[in-house]
Design a protein around this motif. Structure first.
Motif, PDB file in Angstrom:
ATOM      1  N   ASP A 197      -6.223  14.858  -1.822  1.00  0.00           N
ATOM      2  CA  ASP A 197      -7.074  14.203  -0.831  1.00  0.00           C
ATOM      3  C   ASP A 197      -6.520  12.884  -0.281  1.00  0.00           C
ATOM      4  N   ASP A 198      -5.688  12.187  -1.013  1.00  0.00           N
ATOM      5  CA  ASP A 198      -5.112  10.937  -0.505  1.00  0.00           C
ATOM      6  C   ASP A 198      -3.933  11.263   0.404  1.00  0.00           C
ATOM      7  N   LYS A 199      -3.752  10.481   1.440  1.00  0.00           N
ATOM      8  CA  LYS A 199      -2.690  10.732   2.421  1.00  0.00           C
ATOM      9  C   LYS A 199      -1.869   9.460   2.628  1.00  0.00           C
ATOM     10  N   ALA A 200      -0.618   9.660   2.976  1.00  0.00           N
ATOM     11  CA  ALA A 200       0.256   8.536   3.332  1.00  0.00           C
ATOM     12  C   ALA A 200       1.217   9.015   4.404  1.00  0.00           C
ATOM     13  N   GLU A 201       1.537   8.129   5.312  1.00  0.00           N
ATOM     14  CA  GLU A 201       2.461   8.456   6.395  1.00  0.00           C
ATOM     15  C   GLU A 201       3.317   7.229   6.678  1.00  0.00           C
ATOM     16  N   ASN A 202       4.578   7.464   6.923  1.00  0.00           N
ATOM     17  CA  ASN A 202       5.499   6.364   7.176  1.00  0.00           C
ATOM     18  C   ASN A 202       6.461   6.800   8.275  1.00  0.00           C
ATOM     19  N   LYS A 203       6.439   6.112   9.411  1.00  0.00           N
ATOM     20  CA  LYS A 203       7.323   6.425  10.535  1.00  0.00           C
ATOM     21  C   LYS A 203       8.154   5.189  10.850  1.00  0.00           C
ATOM     22  N   ARG A 204       9.430   5.431  11.115  1.00  0.00           N
ATOM     23  CA  ARG A 204      10.312   4.303  11.420  1.00  0.00           C
ATOM     24  C   ARG A 204      11.259   4.689  12.549  1.00  0.00           C
ATOM     25  N   ASP A 205      11.396   3.802  13.514  1.00  0.00           N
ATOM     26  CA  ASP A 205      12.347   3.960  14.615  1.00  0.00           C
ATOM     27  C   ASP A 205      13.318   2.792  14.558  1.00  0.00           C
TER      28      ASP A 205
END
Length: 163
Positions: A19-27
């Motif tokens: 149920d826990d979510k994490a997102e990491n985006k890098r440019d």
């Protein structure tokens, strides 16, 4: 039974994993360019060894991060879940000009340098968090209570002359 300080009231490792979510985006991007004018040709007379160089560099770095802790179990169950978002952007530029003269006279060598450099750095960030979430929506808007809200900017400029 007493609980250890910092222990969860409703710890469910499988539920947190699902149920826990994490997102990491890098440019990230960078650019380097240079241009040199001059000659080492002996026919150039006193201009032999004289060079003028122009150099430019740019860097761009952007990061977006989201962390979601569910509302059903774990340490955010009592607050109705928690979502945190963080964004930063870094931009930097450098531009320099170098004038050099390198000449050899028999056993002697002359090497002169004069230069100028301009550097700019900009850092911007925003971080926010909310609790009491709506299930299935991973945005800050539907949350009812602010957890954190921070925003800032740093601008830094350097101008250098060398000789």
């Amino acid at each position: 039974a007493t609980k250890r300080p910092g222990s969860y009231n409703d710890f469910n490792p499988l539920g947190g994993l699902v149920d826990d979510k994490a997102e990491n985006k890098r440019d990230a991007a960078g650019l380097r360019a240079g241009l040199v004018f001059g000659t080492d040709n002996a026919n150039a007379g006193w201009l032999q060894g004289l060079k003028l160089a122009f150099n430019f560099g740019m860097d761009y770095n952007n990061r977006n991060r989201m962390r979601y802790m569910n509302m059903y179990h774990g340490n955010q169950a009592t607050s109705g879940g928690l979502i945190q978002k963080y964004n930063y952007r870094i931009q930097s530029y450098t531009f320099n000009q170098l004038l050099t003269w390198n000449r050899q006279f028999g056993k002697h060598n002359v090497d002169l340098l004069a230069g100028h450099e301009w550097y700019a750095y900009k850092f911007e960030y925003l971080t926010a968090g909310r609790t009491n979430l709506v299930d299935g929506i991973y945005e800050l808007g539907p949350g009812r209570c602010f957890f954190t809200l921070l925003q800032g900017e740093l601008d830094w400029y350097v101008l250098v002359y060398r000789w």
